[in-house]
Design an enzyme around this catalytic site. Structure first.
Site, PDB file in Angstrom:
ATOM      1  N   TYR A 131       0.712  -0.875  -0.125  1.00 65.89           N
ATOM      2  CA  TYR A 131      -0.219  -0.134   0.016  1.00 65.89           C
ATOM      3  C   TYR A 131       0.707   1.364  -0.041  1.00 65.89           C
ATOM      4  O   TYR A 131       1.798   1.166   0.544  1.00 65.89           O
ATOM      5  CB  TYR A 131      -0.894   0.232   1.164  1.00 65.89           C
ATOM      6  CG  TYR A 131      -1.810  -1.301   1.541  1.00 65.89           C
ATOM      7  CD1 TYR A 131      -3.157  -0.534   0.444  1.00 65.89           C
ATOM      8  CD2 TYR A 131      -1.859  -2.348   2.339  1.00 65.89           C
ATOM      9  CE1 TYR A 131      -4.085  -1.777   0.746  1.00 65.89           C
ATOM     10  CE2 TYR A 131      -2.879  -3.214   2.157  1.00 65.89           C
ATOM     11  CZ  TYR A 131      -3.489  -3.103   1.576  1.00 65.89           C
ATOM     12  OH  TYR A 131      -4.906  -3.938   1.475  1.00 65.89           O
ATOM     13  N   ASP A 159      -6.344   0.719  -5.025  1.00 65.34           N
ATOM     14  CA  ASP A 159      -7.817   1.145  -4.676  1.00 65.34           C
ATOM     15  C   ASP A 159      -7.981   1.003  -3.324  1.00 65.34           C
ATOM     16  O   ASP A 159      -9.605   0.961  -3.157  1.00 65.34           O
ATOM     17  CB  ASP A 159      -8.931  -0.599  -4.612  1.00 65.34           C
ATOM     18  CG  ASP A 159      -8.612  -1.725  -4.254  1.00 65.34           C
ATOM     19  OD1 ASP A 159      -7.963  -1.521  -3.328  1.00 65.34           O
ATOM     20  OD2 ASP A 159      -8.944  -2.719  -4.140  1.00 65.34           O
ATOM     21  N   HIS A 247     -10.904  -5.787  -4.353  1.00 62.22           N
ATOM     22  CA  HIS A 247     -10.628  -6.048  -3.803  1.00 62.22           C
ATOM     23  C   HIS A 247     -10.990  -7.163  -2.589  1.00 62.22           C
ATOM     24  O   HIS A 247     -11.112  -6.480  -1.296  1.00 62.22           O
ATOM     25  CB  HIS A 247     -10.367  -4.419  -2.376  1.00 62.22           C
ATOM     26  CG  HIS A 247      -9.259  -4.851  -1.855  1.00 62.22           C
ATOM     27  ND1 HIS A 247      -8.033  -4.033  -2.115  1.00 62.22           N
ATOM     28  CD2 HIS A 247      -8.769  -5.432  -0.474  1.00 62.22           C
ATOM     29  CE1 HIS A 247      -7.806  -3.983  -0.474  1.00 62.22           C
ATOM     30  NE2 HIS A 247      -8.149  -4.609   0.074  1.00 62.22           N
TER      31      HIS A 247
END
Length: 347
Positions: A131, A159, A247
């Site tokens: 991330y 996302d 996700h």
């Protein structure tokens, strides 16, 4: 045993709170349910009398060659499922000859995960999921750890500018790992003794991705692409691969099923880089449908966790072997070829 059987065994063995963490999704869990349901809207038309011998199903991907078009997608906190956690998952993926995408929120540090995979196969491919962090120094430290571990690609989840709202976890009061477990990749980062939390980055932009490209020579795979225009921008920006994903239904509950977004993204990419997809893959036929719609490979997340919870490393290996066997069987029934004109809607 089918993957549904592995799911049942895992549910019986897991702490109910931890089961809900793994199984749950965002909001009303519409996107979660659609990921699986959407595959049922597609059918495969077989080609016949092709005279095809056994086909090699290995696939070339950024920084890796996998023995089959089925990868292990990143999921968090494997030690909630089994004491060996990501070590067991890594060994099973290596034994299956496929790529493990190890999560940033793993309960085993990436160096140990990669070492476990290479104890089984010195050439095992491990990717690291990342991330983007608001502090570039933290991002760079994580990248260097992945490089030092010998990871062959970075999978950048794009996302998640904020954390999804998970009703099951809120209901259960599940916010912290049990004592003795931690997100080990987040330990002892710059300015943060101990284990820090993942920071969400609403300000992340394509500029952040470009900075990451300058930071490392590893190929970048962007995970969470659903819009074809984002895919075009990624290709033009030198990205090595795209993973079409919502996700696992854990972020935007109004997002489409990943398989429904795949063909438009693949069309936009037009074969210039590999396109992968994850979310809802539960049968070998699902793998075949994804490949016919333009994917190079699929990722599986929750099924791997169910195998891990049910029987540790052996369970993960059996889940991967089951999907491989089912896929090869379907491929043979389809005449050894998978193309877009073989996929039709059941609606």
């Amino acid at each position: 045993m089918s993957l549904a059987g592995w799911h049942d065994r895992a549910r019986q063995r897991l702490d109910p709170v931890h089961y809900d963490y793994f199984a749950g999704g965002a909001g009303e869990e519409t996107a979660l349910a659609e990921n699986e349901r959407a595959f049922g809207r597609y059918a495969l038309i077989p080609r016949v009398l092709r005279g095809q011998p056994s086909r090699d199903i290995a696939v070339d991907l950024p920084g890796a060659r996998a023995s089959m078009p089925i990868l292990v997608s990143p999921t968090a906190f494997h030690r909630l499922a089994h004491p060996d956690g990501e070590l067991a998952t890594a060994r099973a993926a290596a034994a299956a000859g496929t790529v493990l995408v190890s999560g940033m929120a793993a309960t085993v540090a990436i160096g140990e995960v990669a070492d476990a995979a290479r104890e089984v196969d010195p050439d095992a491919a491990v990717w690291f999921q990342l991330y983007l962090q608001p502090d570039a120094k933290i991002t760079e430290c994580l990248v260097r750890r992945a490089e030092d571990a010998g990871c062959s690609a970075l999978v950048v989840t794009v996302d998640s500018p904020v954390f999804g709202r998970h009703g099951r976890d809120e209901h259960n009061g599940f916010h912290d790992l049990p004592e003795g477990l931690a997100a080990e990749n987040l330990r002892d980062l710059p300015g943060s003794p101990g284990v820090r939390d993942i920071e969400w980055c609403p300000e992340a932009s394509w500029r952040y991705v470009e900075a990451l490209r300058r930071m490392t020579g590893l190929p970048l795979v962007l995970k969470g692409i659903l819009h074809p225009e984002d895919a075009r921008i990624a290709v033009d920006g030198g990205i090595a691969g795209i993973l079409v994903s919502n996700h696992g239904g854990r972020q935007l509950d109004a997002a489409p099923a990943a398989i429904d977004a795949l063909s438009r993204v693949a069309e936009a990419v037009d074969g210039r880089i590999p396109v992968l997809v994850d979310g809802g893959v539960r049968r070998g036929a699902d793998v075949a449908i994804a490949l016919a719609l333009g994917a190079s490979a699929v990722g599986v997340g929750r099924p791997v966790l169910w195998g891990l919870a049910a029987d540790g490393e052996a369970g993960v290996r059996q889940v991967l072997d089951l999907l491989r066997d089912e896929f090869e069987h379907v491929l043979t029934l389809c005449g050894g070829v998978l193309a877009g004109d073989q996929v039709v809607s059941r609606c």
